[in-house]
Design an enzyme around this catalytic site. Structure first.
Site, short mmCIF file in Angstrom:
data_model
loop_
_atom_site.label_atom_id
_atom_site.label_comp_id
_atom_site.label_asym_id
_atom_site.label_seq_id
_atom_site.Cartn_x
_atom_site.Cartn_y
_atom_site.Cartn_z
N SER A 19 3.37 -2.42 10.49
CA SER A 19 4.82 -2.47 10.73
C SER A 19 5.43 -3.83 10.41
O SER A 19 6.33 -4.32 11.10
CB SER A 19 5.15 -2.05 12.17
OG SER A 19 4.73 -0.73 12.39
N GLU A 46 -6.88 4.60 7.86
CA GLU A 46 -6.67 6.04 7.58
C GLU A 46 -7.89 6.64 6.88
O GLU A 46 -8.25 7.78 7.12
CB GLU A 46 -5.39 6.22 6.75
CG GLU A 46 -4.15 5.96 7.60
CD GLU A 46 -2.95 5.41 6.85
OE1 GLU A 46 -2.91 5.50 5.61
OE2 GLU A 46 -2.04 4.87 7.52
N GLY A 88 2.39 1.93 10.86
CA GLY A 88 3.35 3.03 10.74
C GLY A 88 4.00 3.42 12.06
O GLY A 88 4.65 4.46 12.15
N GLY A 131 2.76 -1.27 4.32
CA GLY A 131 2.81 0.16 4.03
C GLY A 131 4.24 0.61 3.78
O GLY A 131 4.77 0.47 2.67
N GLY A 132 4.89 1.12 4.82
CA GLY A 132 6.24 1.70 4.69
C GLY A 132 7.23 0.82 3.94
O GLY A 132 7.97 1.30 3.07
N GLU A 135 -5.53 -5.18 10.42
CA GLU A 135 -4.50 -4.18 10.67
C GLU A 135 -4.81 -3.46 11.99
O GLU A 135 -5.59 -2.50 12.01
CB GLU A 135 -4.49 -3.15 9.54
CG GLU A 135 -4.21 -3.74 8.18
CD GLU A 135 -3.61 -2.71 7.23
OE1 GLU A 135 -2.50 -2.94 6.77
OE2 GLU A 135 -4.24 -1.66 7.00
N ASN A 138 0.87 -1.17 0.00
CA ASN A 138 0.00 0.00 0.00
C ASN A 138 0.91 1.22 0.00
O ASN A 138 1.52 1.54 1.02
CB ASN A 138 -0.89 -0.03 1.26
CG ASN A 138 -1.70 1.23 1.43
OD1 ASN A 138 -1.81 2.05 0.52
ND2 ASN A 138 -2.27 1.41 2.61
N TRP A 139 1.01 1.85 -1.17
CA TRP A 139 1.94 2.98 -1.27
C TRP A 139 1.44 4.23 -0.56
O TRP A 139 2.18 5.16 -0.33
CB TRP A 139 2.18 3.32 -2.75
CG TRP A 139 2.98 2.30 -3.51
CD1 TRP A 139 3.42 1.09 -3.07
CD2 TRP A 139 3.43 2.40 -4.87
NE1 TRP A 139 4.11 0.44 -4.06
CE2 TRP A 139 4.13 1.22 -5.18
CE3 TRP A 139 3.30 3.38 -5.86
CZ2 TRP A 139 4.71 0.99 -6.43
CZ3 TRP A 139 3.87 3.15 -7.12
CH2 TRP A 139 4.57 1.98 -7.39
N LYS A 140 0.15 4.28 -0.25
CA LYS A 140 -0.46 5.46 0.38
C LYS A 140 -0.21 6.71 -0.49
O LYS A 140 -0.12 6.59 -1.70
CB LYS A 140 0.06 5.65 1.80
CG LYS A 140 -0.05 4.37 2.64
CD LYS A 140 0.10 4.62 4.10
CE LYS A 140 0.12 3.30 4.85
NZ LYS A 140 0.05 3.48 6.29
N HIS A 148 -9.44 1.01 4.79
CA HIS A 148 -8.18 1.26 5.51
C HIS A 148 -8.44 2.20 6.69
O HIS A 148 -9.25 3.12 6.59
CB HIS A 148 -7.14 1.86 4.56
CG HIS A 148 -5.77 1.84 5.16
ND1 HIS A 148 -5.36 2.77 6.08
CD2 HIS A 148 -4.73 0.97 5.00
CE1 HIS A 148 -4.11 2.48 6.45
NE2 HIS A 148 -3.72 1.40 5.81
C1 PEP Z 1 -0.82 -0.01 6.13
O1 PEP Z 1 -1.02 1.19 6.18
O2 PEP Z 1 -1.61 -0.74 5.52
C2 PEP Z 1 0.35 -0.53 6.84
C3 PEP Z 1 0.34 -1.79 7.19
O3 PEP Z 1 1.37 0.35 7.09
P1 PEP Z 1 2.81 0.01 7.74
O4 PEP Z 1 3.29 -1.27 7.13
O5 PEP Z 1 3.66 1.18 7.38
O6 PEP Z 1 2.58 -0.13 9.21
#
Ligand code: PEP
Length: 251
Positions: free
Chosen positions: A213, A98, A173, A234-235, A167, A9-11, A96
């Site tokens: 994470s 967010e 994050g 994500g990251g 999640e 997920n590039w966000k 998601h």
């Molecule tokens: C996400 O936003 O879906 C996610 C899992 O982010 P991260 O891996 O950065 O925690």
């Protein structure tokens, strides 16, 4: 048999040029081997039409990070499920945390989005998960069960196009990953809810990803659990080498 999946997920990251570079790099890295899981990259809307023809569709699926809850019309700034599909994308992330937190997406709005995404031939990566206060109050199960209402009214046939992503919001994050035990416990609970709603066969066939994470150093331990079928990343999806490191957890 359910699939193991690593989805990125590039966000709201990467310009078009940077996104193209990242997609090309990942495609190149995966060109010499067959990953032992499905690989998906979910990008901002503007990247979709450029990225889909660049990647080997046999190895990398492409998805959006959202779509509208309306079919078409006077909804300035929105992007419909049909528009996403027309880029060649096959997936969309919905629900998601967010989107729920910053854009006030409700269980009802999300049910509309899911319906439209499926009607337009997209597979949905549907995210659920509790915030820290809910976990501390030991309310995570009831929160997740309530969020599943957005997809539990689907027919079993439609539900087959749903990938779930658990999640925990406190892990997204933050660098604070759920323990493998916490992930397994929740994934098993989610699978039991699917079984109650759709029966054992559907529950066994549903991929449930962990997100929060996840990185190359902890992916193997998380994915080793019987009910954890991969990750939503994500990251660590923003660097091809890190993302590949997570994909390699299935080797
Ligand atoms: C996400 O936003 O879906 C996610 C899992 O982010 P991260 O891996 O950065 O925690």
């Amino acid at each position: 048999m359910r699939k193991n999946i690593v989805a990125g997920n590039w966000k709201m990251n990467k310009t078009l040029q940077e996104g193209i570079e990242l997609a090309k790099e990942l495609n190149q890295i995966l060109s010499t081997e067959t990953p032992h899981c499905d690989v998906i990259i979910c990008t901002p809307f503007i990247h979709l039409a450029s990225v889909t023809p660049l990647v080997d569709a046999a190895k990398i699926g492409v998805g959006a990070e959202n779509c509208a809850d309306k079919e078409s019309g006077a909804y300035t700034g929105e992007v419909s499920a049909a528009m996403v599909k027309s880029t060649g994308a096959q997936y969309v992330i919905l629900g998601h945390s967010e989107r729920r937190a910053y854009y006030h997406e409700t269980i009802e709005t999300l049910a509309e989005k899911v319906k439209l995404a499926l009607a337009n031939g997209l597979k949905v990566i549907f995210c659920i998960g509790e915030v820290l206060e809910e976990r501390e109050a030991n309310r995570q199960n009831e929160v997740v069960a309530a969020q599943l209402a957005s997809v539990f009214s689907l027919t079993a046939q439609d539900f087959a196009n749903i990938i779930l992503a658990y999640e925990p919001v406190w892990a997204i994050g933050t660098g604070k990953t759920a323990t493998p035990e916490q992930a397994q416990e929740m994934h098993a609970y989610i699978r039991s809810l699917i079984a109650k709603n759709y029966g054992n066969e559907v529950a066994e066939d549903t991929s449930i990803l962990y997100g929060g994470s996840c990185k190359p150093s902890n992916a193997k331990e998380l994915f080793a659990n019987p009910d954890v079928d991969g990750g939503l990343i994500g990251g660590a999806a923003l660097k091809a080498a890190d993302f590949k490191g997570i994909i390699d957890a299935f080797n």
